[in-house]
Motif scaffolding. Structure first.
Motif, PDB file in Angstrom:
ATOM      1  N   ILE A 163      40.025   7.432 -31.218  1.00 36.80           N
ATOM      2  CA  ILE A 163      40.806   8.648 -30.960  1.00 36.80           C
ATOM      3  C   ILE A 163      39.964   9.904 -31.174  1.00 36.80           C
ATOM      4  O   ILE A 163      39.992  10.839 -30.365  1.00 36.80           O
ATOM      5  CB  ILE A 163      42.065   8.654 -31.848  1.00 36.80           C
ATOM      6  CG1 ILE A 163      43.055   7.594 -31.339  1.00 36.80           C
ATOM      7  CG2 ILE A 163      42.715  10.033 -31.880  1.00 36.80           C
ATOM      8  CD1 ILE A 163      44.147   7.248 -32.308  1.00 36.80           C
ATOM      9  N   LEU A 164      39.179   9.923 -32.254  1.00 40.09           N
ATOM     10  CA  LEU A 164      38.362  11.104 -32.532  1.00 40.09           C
ATOM     11  C   LEU A 164      37.291  11.309 -31.463  1.00 40.09           C
ATOM     12  O   LEU A 164      36.983  12.457 -31.105  1.00 40.09           O
ATOM     13  CB  LEU A 164      37.715  10.990 -33.917  1.00 40.09           C
ATOM     14  CG  LEU A 164      38.674  11.008 -35.114  1.00 40.09           C
ATOM     15  CD1 LEU A 164      37.892  10.981 -36.419  1.00 40.09           C
ATOM     16  CD2 LEU A 164      39.610  12.203 -35.080  1.00 40.09           C
ATOM     17  N   PHE A 165      36.727  10.220 -30.949  1.00 44.09           N
ATOM     18  CA  PHE A 165      35.745  10.390 -29.879  1.00 44.09           C
ATOM     19  C   PHE A 165      36.406  10.955 -28.625  1.00 44.09           C
ATOM     20  O   PHE A 165      35.841  11.817 -27.945  1.00 44.09           O
ATOM     21  CB  PHE A 165      35.046   9.070 -29.554  1.00 44.09           C
ATOM     22  CG  PHE A 165      33.926   9.230 -28.559  1.00 44.09           C
ATOM     23  CD1 PHE A 165      32.665   9.614 -28.981  1.00 44.09           C
ATOM     24  CD2 PHE A 165      34.140   9.028 -27.207  1.00 44.09           C
ATOM     25  CE1 PHE A 165      31.630   9.801 -28.063  1.00 44.09           C
ATOM     26  CE2 PHE A 165      33.123   9.206 -26.276  1.00 44.09           C
ATOM     27  CZ  PHE A 165      31.859   9.591 -26.714  1.00 44.09           C
ATOM     28  N   PHE A 168      37.158  14.709 -29.636  1.00 43.92           N
ATOM     29  CA  PHE A 168      36.079  15.588 -30.106  1.00 43.92           C
ATOM     30  C   PHE A 168      34.688  15.196 -29.607  1.00 43.92           C
ATOM     31  O   PHE A 168      33.728  15.943 -29.826  1.00 43.92           O
ATOM     32  CB  PHE A 168      36.071  15.626 -31.639  1.00 43.92           C
ATOM     33  CG  PHE A 168      37.380  16.068 -32.231  1.00 43.92           C
ATOM     34  CD1 PHE A 168      37.730  17.409 -32.257  1.00 43.92           C
ATOM     35  CD2 PHE A 168      38.279  15.142 -32.745  1.00 43.92           C
ATOM     36  CE1 PHE A 168      38.938  17.821 -32.800  1.00 43.92           C
ATOM     37  CE2 PHE A 168      39.490  15.543 -33.287  1.00 43.92           C
ATOM     38  CZ  PHE A 168      39.832  16.884 -33.305  1.00 43.92           C
ATOM     39  N   GLY A 169      34.557  14.018 -28.984  1.00 48.02           N
ATOM     40  CA  GLY A 169      33.275  13.625 -28.409  1.00 48.02           C
ATOM     41  C   GLY A 169      32.214  13.245 -29.416  1.00 48.02           C
ATOM     42  O   GLY A 169      31.020  13.354 -29.141  1.00 48.02           O
ATOM     43  N   GLU A 170      32.631  12.763 -30.594  1.00 47.81           N
ATOM     44  CA  GLU A 170      31.673  12.430 -31.647  1.00 47.81           C
ATOM     45  C   GLU A 170      32.073  11.123 -32.313  1.00 47.81           C
ATOM     46  O   GLU A 170      33.238  10.923 -32.653  1.00 47.81           O
ATOM     47  CB  GLU A 170      31.648  13.568 -32.687  1.00 47.81           C
ATOM     48  CG  GLU A 170      30.523  13.500 -33.672  1.00 47.81           C
ATOM     49  CD  GLU A 170      30.452  14.749 -34.540  1.00 47.81           C
ATOM     50  OE1 GLU A 170      29.438  15.460 -34.488  1.00 47.81           O
ATOM     51  OE2 GLU A 170      31.428  15.026 -35.275  1.00 47.81           O
ATOM     52  N   TYR A 171      31.096  10.227 -32.484  1.00 47.19           N
ATOM     53  CA  TYR A 171      31.357   8.967 -33.179  1.00 47.19           C
ATOM     54  C   TYR A 171      31.072   9.145 -34.667  1.00 47.19           C
ATOM     55  O   TYR A 171      29.922   9.077 -35.117  1.00 47.19           O
ATOM     56  CB  TYR A 171      30.489   7.840 -32.624  1.00 47.19           C
ATOM     57  CG  TYR A 171      30.998   7.206 -31.352  1.00 47.19           C
ATOM     58  CD1 TYR A 171      32.235   6.561 -31.316  1.00 47.19           C
ATOM     59  CD2 TYR A 171      30.237   7.243 -30.181  1.00 47.19           C
ATOM     60  CE1 TYR A 171      32.705   5.975 -30.150  1.00 47.19           C
ATOM     61  CE2 TYR A 171      30.699   6.657 -29.001  1.00 47.19           C
ATOM     62  CZ  TYR A 171      31.934   6.026 -29.003  1.00 47.19           C
ATOM     63  OH  TYR A 171      32.402   5.446 -27.850  1.00 47.19           O
ATOM     64  N   PRO A 217      33.904  18.822 -34.891  1.00 45.90           N
ATOM     65  CA  PRO A 217      33.577  19.895 -33.938  1.00 45.90           C
ATOM     66  C   PRO A 217      34.835  20.368 -33.216  1.00 45.90           C
ATOM     67  O   PRO A 217      35.899  19.746 -33.328  1.00 45.90           O
ATOM     68  CB  PRO A 217      32.603  19.209 -32.972  1.00 45.90           C
ATOM     69  CG  PRO A 217      32.922  17.761 -33.053  1.00 45.90           C
ATOM     70  CD  PRO A 217      33.348  17.516 -34.469  1.00 45.90           C
ATOM     71  N   PRO A 218      34.742  21.461 -32.477  1.00 48.71           N
ATOM     72  CA  PRO A 218      35.922  21.941 -31.736  1.00 48.71           C
ATOM     73  C   PRO A 218      36.471  20.852 -30.814  1.00 48.71           C
ATOM     74  O   PRO A 218      35.713  20.071 -30.236  1.00 48.71           O
ATOM     75  CB  PRO A 218      35.367  23.126 -30.936  1.00 48.71           C
ATOM     76  CG  PRO A 218      34.187  23.594 -31.720  1.00 48.71           C
ATOM     77  CD  PRO A 218      33.578  22.356 -32.317  1.00 48.71           C
ATOM     78  N   MET A 219      37.786  20.825 -30.684  1.00 46.77           N
ATOM     79  CA  MET A 219      38.416  19.859 -29.790  1.00 46.77           C
ATOM     80  C   MET A 219      38.038  20.171 -28.340  1.00 46.77           C
ATOM     81  O   MET A 219      37.862  21.342 -27.971  1.00 46.77           O
ATOM     82  CB  MET A 219      39.943  19.909 -29.958  1.00 46.77           C
ATOM     83  CG  MET A 219      40.705  18.861 -29.137  1.00 46.77           C
ATOM     84  SD  MET A 219      42.504  18.968 -29.343  1.00 46.77           S
ATOM     85  CE  MET A 219      42.712  18.317 -30.999  1.00 46.77           C
ATOM     86  N   LYS A 220      37.917  19.117 -27.532  1.00 46.20           N
ATOM     87  CA  LYS A 220      37.633  19.319 -26.110  1.00 46.20           C
ATOM     88  C   LYS A 220      38.679  20.280 -25.530  1.00 46.20           C
ATOM     89  O   LYS A 220      39.878  20.153 -25.798  1.00 46.20           O
ATOM     90  CB  LYS A 220      37.669  17.988 -25.373  1.00 46.20           C
ATOM     91  CG  LYS A 220      36.555  17.023 -25.779  1.00 46.20           C
ATOM     92  CD  LYS A 220      36.705  15.676 -25.073  1.00 46.20           C
ATOM     93  CE  LYS A 220      35.642  14.692 -25.510  1.00 46.20           C
ATOM     94  NZ  LYS A 220      35.813  13.356 -24.883  1.00 46.20           N
ATOM     95  N   TYR A 235      39.678  21.178 -37.714  1.00 49.67           N
ATOM     96  CA  TYR A 235      39.996  19.751 -37.647  1.00 49.67           C
ATOM     97  C   TYR A 235      39.180  19.013 -38.710  1.00 49.67           C
ATOM     98  O   TYR A 235      37.955  19.107 -38.737  1.00 49.67           O
ATOM     99  CB  TYR A 235      39.679  19.193 -36.257  1.00 49.67           C
ATOM    100  CG  TYR A 235      40.346  19.982 -35.151  1.00 49.67           C
ATOM    101  CD1 TYR A 235      41.676  19.752 -34.808  1.00 49.67           C
ATOM    102  CD2 TYR A 235      39.650  20.992 -34.484  1.00 49.67           C
ATOM    103  CE1 TYR A 235      42.294  20.504 -33.818  1.00 49.67           C
ATOM    104  CE2 TYR A 235      40.263  21.742 -33.489  1.00 49.67           C
ATOM    105  CZ  TYR A 235      41.582  21.501 -33.164  1.00 49.67           C
ATOM    106  OH  TYR A 235      42.193  22.244 -32.187  1.00 49.67           O
ATOM    107  N   ILE A 236      39.880  18.304 -39.581  1.00 50.20           N
ATOM    108  CA  ILE A 236      39.253  17.582 -40.685  1.00 50.20           C
ATOM    109  C   ILE A 236      39.390  16.084 -40.410  1.00 50.20           C
ATOM    110  O   ILE A 236      40.466  15.603 -40.029  1.00 50.20           O
ATOM    111  CB  ILE A 236      39.923  17.924 -42.033  1.00 50.20           C
ATOM    112  CG1 ILE A 236      40.031  19.440 -42.197  1.00 50.20           C
ATOM    113  CG2 ILE A 236      39.155  17.281 -43.183  1.00 50.20           C
ATOM    114  CD1 ILE A 236      38.726  20.185 -42.154  1.00 50.20           C
TER     115      ILE A 236
END
Length: 494
Positions: A163-165, A168-171, A217-220, A235-236
């Motif tokens: 879900i986070l990827f 937010f595009g980050e693993y 990081p900032p949400m897409k 976002y934490i």
């Protein structure tokens, strides 16, 4: 303008997003359920996209309410159920469904590892009991029985990472969720080299481990716009549902115990350093580097009462009324609640439920009371495993659906011989995520808080007569449990 936070709790059967202030004022919540796909071979899976949509739409509902009420959303923080596993390709597209903690297809491999010296050493290094629930065991099973999937996978991730990827595009994976995989070293808070060697997975196929206070990081932009969020929202990453529940019910001081009974259940307390037990019967997961949650999870909580409700074709109110008419001990009828196998205290996925002492004089009221007492006796057995590693227990902070039953709460007070406190909001994991966000952003400077002003808190004190009865009964419950435990696996393989 008073700031509010959204705590997103990604659970096994539903996702719930709750709008909280830091002082615990719950303004709005929205939940969406999703199915669990099971089969006789031990499969217990979900569609990861269904879970993602539930996360998206529950957040959207909270944002919509906040915008209507002119409420500022300061941050969003995430809680998630532990032990999930998804195999994804280079585009983050699932190769498999989401395998939940309840998936037991790796049972044979987990049992073999648990009985080996390697398994014992891995438990001491990772703090995660060797059991079919863990991604460690699932990866061994996949490597040996589903090698094509294993080789195709770009990443091995949890539902939270999936879900986070997407958003937010980050693993990345937080300490607490990583701790529950059986692959993270407790002392270094990094992926354990021996565990990775055993499952033959390189670190690049896993996410980066980060603190539970990590700022994402900032949400897409496409998702942020669709959700109606402000560019200023933070976002934490948050943590796992278990450790956040302790935080949410204010069970982080010495001697305070958190008890949760939802579909499953758990007993947990907080210690100041990594702690393991010789026989591998308790878990140890980090909340922060100074707060370590030890405890034991049980498979069989509210799911047992739901089974009984459907069996008797009645509602929960009727079950409570039936049980209330029977004295403690249900006239010496014992129930061991292993209808879905068991994690703590016996860690045996082959375990089955049983009644002991059933006679012609027992009816529905006795059976109902025995079932409710059996769930609590089982949790108390877990508590006995924790006591050597904690300060003297002084009270229980309880949460979960069972907290709506005064009778069940009183049973806890009587069997545990401890004061039971039910905070006004039982959304403990969501609130814990919110508190963690406030701490990460510097809005609060300590996790400890004075909630004696919670006028809606319910309190249950031990009944001396009932305590004496349960003191006589529990040793027999435990003796029966010990006698039956070696037979579960033998029975499963008749």
């Amino acid at each position: 303008m008073k700031a509010y936070y959204i705590g997103v709790d990604i659970g096994t059967t539903s996702t719930k997003s709750v709008l909280f202030s830091l002082d615990g004022n719950e303004r709005f919540k929205y939940s969406i359920e999703y199915p669990l796909f099971t089969s006789i071979d031990g499969t217990a899976e979900q569609n990861p996209e269904e879970v993602f949509q539930a996360v998206f739409h529950t957040i959207q509902a909270c944002v919509h309410y906040a915008n209507q009420e002119n409420i500022l959303i300061r941050a969003i923080s995430f809680s998630s159920a532990m032990h999930s596993l998804i195999l994804v390709d280079h585009r983050n597209q699932p190769i498999t469904n989401l395998m939940t903690w309840a998936d037991t297809r790796s049972s044979k491999w987990a049992t073999n590892l648990k009985e080996s010296d390697t398994g014992k050493e891995l438990y001491q290094q990772t703090g995660t009991p060797i059991h079919t629930m863990t991604p460690l065991s699932k990866l061994i099973w996949l490597k040996n029985e589903r090698p094509k999937w294993f080789e195709q996978a770009h990443k091995f991730i949890s539902i939270k990472e999936y879900i986070l990827f997407e958003l937010f595009g980050e693993y990345v994976i937080d300490y607490a969720t990583a701790g529950a995989t059986g692959l993270m070293n407790l002392n270094t808070l990094t992926w354990d080299k021996r565990a990775l060697s055993l499952v033959e997975v390189d670190e690049h196929r896993l996410s980066t481990i980060v603190p539970t206070t990590y700022l994402l990081p900032p949400m897409k932009e496409s998702f942020r716009n669709a959700l109606g969020l402000s560019p200023d929202t933070s976002y934490i990453i948050g943590a796992s549902d278990g450790v956040l529940s302790n935080l949410g019910v204010n069970a982080i001081q010495d001697g305070v115990v958190a008890l949760t009974i939802g579909t499953s259940g758990a007993i947990r307390t907080v210690v100041s350093e990594p702690t393991t037990e010789e026989n591998g019967s308790i878990f140890c997961y980090p909340l922060t580097t100074n707060n370590w949650v030890i405890g034991g999870p049980v498979n069989n909580g509210g799911v047992i009462l739901r089974w009984l409700k459907e069996l008797f074709e009645c509602d929960y109110e009727t079950l409570n009324a039936l049980a209330k008419n029977v004295p403690p001990g249900a006239d010496r009828l014992f129930f061991h609640p292993y209808l879905t196998g068991e994690r703590a205290p016996i860690w045996n996925s082959d375990a089955k439920g049983s009644f002991f002492g059933l006679t012609l004089n027992h009816g529905k009221p006795h059976i109902t009371r025995a079932v409710m007492e059996g769930v609590i006796f089982n949790l108390y057995t877990v508590m006995t495993k924790l006591k050597p590693f904690m300060k003297e227990p002084k009270c229980i902070r309880a949460s979960g659906g069972f907290a709506n039953s005064p009778l069940w709460c009183q049973m806890v007070a009587d069997i545990f011989q401890m004061r039971v406190e039910i905070p006004s909001s039982i959304e403990s994991s969501s609130y814990g995520a919110v508190l963690l966000a406030g701490y990460a952003l510097g809005d609060i400077h300590t996790f400890e808080r004075n909630d004696t002003m919670d006028e809606a808190m319910k309190v249950f004190c031990p009944n001396n007569h009932n305590v004496r009865e349960y003191e006589k009964l529990f040793p027999m419950y435990e003796k029966i449990q010990n006698q039956l435990t070696p037979l579960h696996t033998e029975h499963a393989h008749i």
